[in-house]
Design an enzyme around this catalytic site. Structure first.
Site, PDB file in Angstrom:
ATOM      1  N   HIS A  76       0.838  -1.199   0.000  1.00 30.87           N
ATOM      2  CA  HIS A  76       0.000   0.000   0.000  1.00 30.87           C
ATOM      3  C   HIS A  76       0.872   1.248   0.000  1.00 30.87           C
ATOM      4  CE1 HIS A  76      -2.434   3.105   2.338  1.00 30.87           C
ATOM      5  NE2 HIS A  76      -3.105   2.954   1.220  1.00 30.87           N
ATOM      6  N   SER A  77       0.548   2.197  -0.859  1.00 30.82           N
ATOM      7  CA  SER A  77       1.121   3.544  -0.804  1.00 30.82           C
ATOM      8  C   SER A  77       2.650   3.524  -0.943  1.00 30.82           C
ATOM      9  CB  SER A  77       0.674   4.211   0.512  1.00 30.82           C
ATOM     10  OG  SER A  77       0.916   5.585   0.515  1.00 30.82           O
TER      11      SER A  77
END
Length: 228
Positions: A76-77
């Protein structure tokens, strides 16, 4: 049964995957949600030399010591950087890479270089002004669980040149409802475009903002199940 390793983003910890991990486990899958060094419940391990290389080793270590094969590795991210680095080290153990509204780096890039000159200048400035020269605190958050990141984690680059890693199937989950004024929104849009240009599987939807594993865990798990 599939093996999932779910990697959180900047300032977070493995706790952000709690609901999604529970759903995957309920479906019979093997799920690991490691927290990167110096973050979450491991904040006491933070020091200036922790960086992207440390994080890559964190995740590679889980895969190696748990003797995992055919791993669906999810980042994520910020951790688009991390899973890209892990793929370079362990391409033979990975079945699929999933970038959840995540950075897609090219060879030799860092978060600072991808984010553009303004943010690249802001990182060391923030570290000097409020972080003892090496810490970057999370911005505008009421979540006490978020922890500072090291300056090195943003300036250290990733090497991407392993021919086997290039053949790992990849999925990009693009969030369309990130705030327009958020400085990272154009960064993730650029990463989504890189994924599309590279021919990856691309899923785009309004999923409840950047932290979709917390706001819409069922939808995220549905997309992850399609990677098995």
């Amino acid at each position: 049964m599939a093996s999932f390793v779910l990697v959180h983003g900047a300032w977070d910890g493995g706790y952000v995957w709690k609901d999604a991990a529970a759903l995957l486990r309920d479906a019979g899958h093997e799920v690991y949600v490691p927290t990167l060094t110096g973050l979450g419940e491991r904040t006491h391990l933070a020091h200036p030399d922790v960086g992207l290389t440390t994080f890559i080793q964190n995740i590679a270590g889980v895969i190696q010591y748990e003797d995992l094969q055919d791993v669906i590795l999810v980042g994520h991210s910020y951790s688009g950087m991390v899973i890209s680095g892990v793929a370079e080290r362990l391409p033979d153990r990975l079945k699929h890479l999933v970038f959840v509204d995540a950075v897609v780096p090219y060879d030799g890039e860092s978060i600072a270089s991808i984010s553009g000159p303004h943010m690249a200048e802001q990182f060391p400035k923030d570290a000097q002004e409020t972080g003892d020269g090496w810490k970057i605190h999370p911005r505008a958050t009421s979540d006490w669980r978020k922890s500072p990141m090291t300056l090195l984690s943003f300036t250290e680059s990733v090497d991407i040149n392993h021919p086997e890693a290039a053949h790992i199937p990849r999925t990009y989950i693009e969030v369309l409802d990130n705030p327009e004024q958020w400085p990272m929104t154009p960064v993730f849009r650029k990463s989504a475009q890189r994924a599309k240009d590279s021919g990856w599987r691309h899923v785009a939807a309004e999923l409840g903002g950047h932290w979709i594993m917390q706001t819409q865990p069922q939808k995220v798990v549905h997309i992850l199940n399609d990677c098995i």
